[in-house]
Structure formats: C-alpha cells, structure tokens
Design an enzyme around this catalytic site. Sequence first.
Site, PDB file in Angstrom:
ATOM      1  N   GLY A  39      37.444  34.975  34.259  1.00 39.15           N
ATOM      2  CA  GLY A  39      37.252  35.392  35.657  1.00 39.15           C
ATOM      3  C   GLY A  39      35.776  35.389  36.014  1.00 39.15           C
ATOM      4  O   GLY A  39      34.944  35.817  35.207  1.00 39.15           O
TER       5      GLY A  39
ATOM      6  N   ARG B 113      39.963  28.657  32.954  1.00 38.19           N
ATOM      7  CA  ARG B 113      40.760  29.117  31.818  1.00 38.19           C
ATOM      8  C   ARG B 113      41.219  27.839  31.116  1.00 38.19           C
ATOM      9  O   ARG B 113      41.650  26.893  31.772  1.00 38.19           O
ATOM     10  CB  ARG B 113      41.914  29.983  32.298  1.00 38.19           C
ATOM     11  CG  ARG B 113      41.355  31.239  32.988  1.00 38.19           C
ATOM     12  CD  ARG B 113      42.313  32.377  33.115  1.00 38.19           C
ATOM     13  NE  ARG B 113      41.597  33.642  33.210  1.00 38.19           N
ATOM     14  CZ  ARG B 113      41.252  34.248  34.349  1.00 38.19           C
ATOM     15  NH1 ARG B 113      41.560  33.721  35.498  1.00 38.19           N
ATOM     16  NH2 ARG B 113      40.609  35.401  34.316  1.00 38.19           N
TER      17      ARG B 113
ATOM     18  N   ASP C 197      36.969  39.772  27.944  1.00 41.03           N
ATOM     19  CA  ASP C 197      37.507  39.944  26.584  1.00 41.03           C
ATOM     20  C   ASP C 197      38.258  38.705  26.084  1.00 41.03           C
ATOM     21  O   ASP C 197      38.170  38.369  24.907  1.00 41.03           O
ATOM     22  CB  ASP C 197      38.360  41.215  26.478  1.00 41.03           C
ATOM     23  CG  ASP C 197      39.514  41.258  27.456  1.00 41.03           C
ATOM     24  OD1 ASP C 197      39.580  40.386  28.342  1.00 41.03           O
ATOM     25  OD2 ASP C 197      40.353  42.168  27.342  1.00 41.03           O
TER      26      ASP C 197
ATOM     27  N   THR D  64      32.261  40.670  33.571  1.00 38.04           N
ATOM     28  CA  THR D  64      33.586  40.923  34.155  1.00 38.04           C
ATOM     29  C   THR D  64      33.492  42.067  35.153  1.00 38.04           C
ATOM     30  O   THR D  64      32.844  43.085  34.864  1.00 38.04           O
ATOM     31  CB  THR D  64      34.644  41.256  33.080  1.00 38.04           C
ATOM     32  OG1 THR D  64      35.791  41.837  33.723  1.00 38.04           O
ATOM     33  CG2 THR D  64      34.158  42.243  32.032  1.00 38.04           C
TER      34      THR D  64
ATOM     35  N   ASP E 241      35.820  43.947  35.809  1.00 37.37           N
ATOM     36  CA  ASP E 241      36.790  44.987  35.430  1.00 37.37           C
ATOM     37  C   ASP E 241      36.207  46.122  34.577  1.00 37.37           C
ATOM     38  O   ASP E 241      36.827  47.170  34.448  1.00 37.37           O
ATOM     39  CB  ASP E 241      37.964  44.363  34.654  1.00 37.37           C
ATOM     40  CG  ASP E 241      38.593  43.215  35.409  1.00 37.37           C
ATOM     41  OD1 ASP E 241      38.578  43.266  36.648  1.00 37.37           O
ATOM     42  OD2 ASP E 241      39.084  42.273  34.767  1.00 37.37           O
TER      43      ASP E 241
ATOM     44  N   ASP F 279      36.091  46.399  31.386  1.00 33.57           N
ATOM     45  CA  ASP F 279      37.124  46.777  30.412  1.00 33.57           C
ATOM     46  C   ASP F 279      36.715  46.436  28.981  1.00 33.57           C
ATOM     47  O   ASP F 279      37.559  46.113  28.154  1.00 33.57           O
ATOM     48  CB  ASP F 279      38.455  46.086  30.765  1.00 33.57           C
ATOM     49  CG  ASP F 279      38.314  44.577  30.851  1.00 33.57           C
ATOM     50  OD1 ASP F 279      37.177  44.074  30.813  1.00 33.57           O
ATOM     51  OD2 ASP F 279      39.348  43.898  30.957  1.00 33.57           O
TER      52      ASP F 279
ATOM     53  N   ARG G 178      42.394  44.354  36.980  1.00 33.92           N
ATOM     54  CA  ARG G 178      43.435  43.983  35.999  1.00 33.92           C
ATOM     55  C   ARG G 178      44.020  45.249  35.374  1.00 33.92           C
ATOM     56  O   ARG G 178      44.446  46.132  36.098  1.00 33.92           O
ATOM     57  CB  ARG G 178      42.878  43.021  34.950  1.00 33.92           C
ATOM     58  CG  ARG G 178      42.590  41.651  35.529  1.00 33.92           C
ATOM     59  CD  ARG G 178      42.543  40.584  34.481  1.00 33.92           C
ATOM     60  NE  ARG G 178      41.514  40.859  33.490  1.00 33.92           N
ATOM     61  CZ  ARG G 178      41.173  40.026  32.525  1.00 33.92           C
ATOM     62  NH1 ARG G 178      41.775  38.869  32.429  1.00 33.92           N
ATOM     63  NH2 ARG G 178      40.233  40.329  31.666  1.00 33.92           N
TER      64      ARG G 178
END
Length: 327
Positions: free
Chosen positions: A15, A76, A107, A130, A132, A134, A176
């Site tokens: 992403g 991706r 990740d 990212t 996110d 995360d 996400r």
Amino acid sequence: MAKKVTKIGVLTSGGDAPGMNAAVRAVVRTGIYYGLEVYGIMRGYTGMVENDIIPMHSRSVANIIQRGGTILKTARCKEFLQKEGRQKAYNNLKDLGIDGLVIIGGDGSFRGADVFSREFDIPCIGIPGTIDKDIAGTDFTIGFDTAVNTAVESIDKIRDTADAHDRLFIIEVMGRDAGYIALHSGIATGAEHILIPERKTDMEELISSLQEKERRKKLVNMVVVAEGDEFGGGDQVAALVKERLPNVDTRLCILGHIQRGGSPTCLDRLIASRMGYSAVECLLEGRHNVMVGILNNRMQYTLLEKAVKSKQKISDEWMKIVKILAS
Ligand code: ADP
C-alpha cells in the site's frame, strides 16, 4: 566480516503511503554521498521480477520530498510469493551487481524481504511505510501522521454539517486490521465512540449511549469506525444503528482513499528522511534483515521476522480517555 555493499536497490511496495518519496530521496542521496551506486526498482517486487530497474542520481529525486504517492510506483506482486519468482528477481539483481536492498513498505513487504534474504545472499533493510501504523519496533510509520491529519480535517468538516442538522454520523476510516487511524482521529475530533479491531464493542451499550445522548440533545454525535472493526466496517455499523434507532437521522460517511493521498506532513517527511539515511548506514555497517524504526527518539533495529509478528499495542488508558471525554 560482512561483504561491503557497492550497489544498492530501493523499492516501494504494498500500500502506498505519503512520505515514501521523502524516504526514497533520503536513500538515494545518502547512498550517493557514501559512494554507492543506487538503483530504483519500479512497482515493488514486480520490478525486481520483471527487471524494471533504473539507475538513480541525486537529480532523480529532486522536487519530490513534498509529493504524496511514490515516484517508484508500488504494486502487489503474486510472482514474488513463489520461489521461481524470487529466483528471477535475484538473477536480475545479480546481473546488475546489486548487493543490498532497501524495502519501503508494510508488513507484507517485510515478509517478502525476509523470505528473499534468507534464500539469497542479498541483505535487506526495511523502512516502515504504511498509513496503518501496524508494525512493532517503531513509534512511527511513514504516512500515518499525514493520513490521520487528513482524517481529522475531514471529520471536522463532517462535524459542521452534523451540527447544522442534528445528525448522527458514522464515519469509517482506514487502517486495515489496525485501529490507530480511528483512535487518533476519533480522539482528536471529539468522537462519542470509536470502534477498533483491537477491542470488543458492546453493541447494546453503544445503542443505549447514543439513545441517552439523543435524549440529552447532545449537539453532535459522531462515531468513528475502523474499516477492520469486528462488525465489518462503517456500513455494517450504520445498518445496525439505523435498525435499532429508526428515529435518529443517521448518516454514513466512508472517508476512503483520500487518506492515502496528499502532501506528507512535516513529521512524515522528517521520519522518512531519518529512516532512509539510517537504512543506508545499516547496509554499510553490514546489518541485514532488519527494519529501521524510531523508538523514544532513537533509531532502533528490529529483525524483519520480529517486526511482522507483533503489532503496536493500544493501551486501555486511551479507551478510558475516549469514554471520559465524550461524556
Ligand atoms: P504491505 O507491504 O502494504 O503490507 P502486501 O501485504 O500486499 O502489502 O505485501 C506486498 C508484497 O509483498 C506482496 O504483493 C508480495 O509480493 C510480497 N509478499 C508478501 N508476503 C510475502 C511472503 N510471505 N512471501 C513472499 N513475498 C511476500
């Protein structure tokens, strides 16, 4: 003694996140400063597999520090999930003499880098990029600050219209399976409730709290929902609320991809510059398979394998603060 790196490749994968360009710039310019040849690998691991790799110079990264997205593009790559794809990628790097890699991504990208550098003799350094947030082993991930500020700006605007019409707004933000964007943007905009995947939500309690706020004629009611929450995101939560509270004027707003775009904030540019510089230093010092992070304002190196296994924790105190401040 680790082999000395001479030619390095940099790629952005998974992403996209605002600030990736600032990190690319830092990697390229630090590499050149230390006398390395630097290559840009296009579209993440796809460029490695398809040999879409270009030489980078100091001027290749001019005028990009302020731009969102990534000049290297991102993708991706299914082929990279297979050994044959990774072998192709390795052969392409070998042909060019690339002996070190910097991977800017999330990740999933780090999982790929970890597998790749175990199979082949190319050291990989990860930079957490990212929105996110995360990833464990760092207080910051590139793009989060920009994304959360975009969310705050948007939710402030929703507050104005919610106030004008006495409406209840259910607002879905990205992240996400992590709730950081929801938590930070929800607290910063004074949301009544914040639903995140890291915590169970008592739907009965949520409904009675909204009823109570309606009865007290609380001016604005906003519920911020992380896209990965247990109910399946904002539309599911809005449907449940509408069913239970048919007399409340409830609207759904999904912020979506605006959270990924835009010019990176000062913080994202700073951490991207610092991490990009550190990633090259890591390669020169002979480190491999680590992610560079910043913890308590110091550079921290975490094994990629470890960085992908654990997530940053959300403390219970944050949830208490949300409850007290929304009362
Ligand atoms: P992000 O880095 O944002 O989490 P993805 O999860 O989509 O994004 O991962 C980016 C890319 O990393 C994938 O498209 C794939 O090419 C590679 N990748 C992810 N997991 C693995 C894995 N277990 N083995 C090899 N490559 C992987």
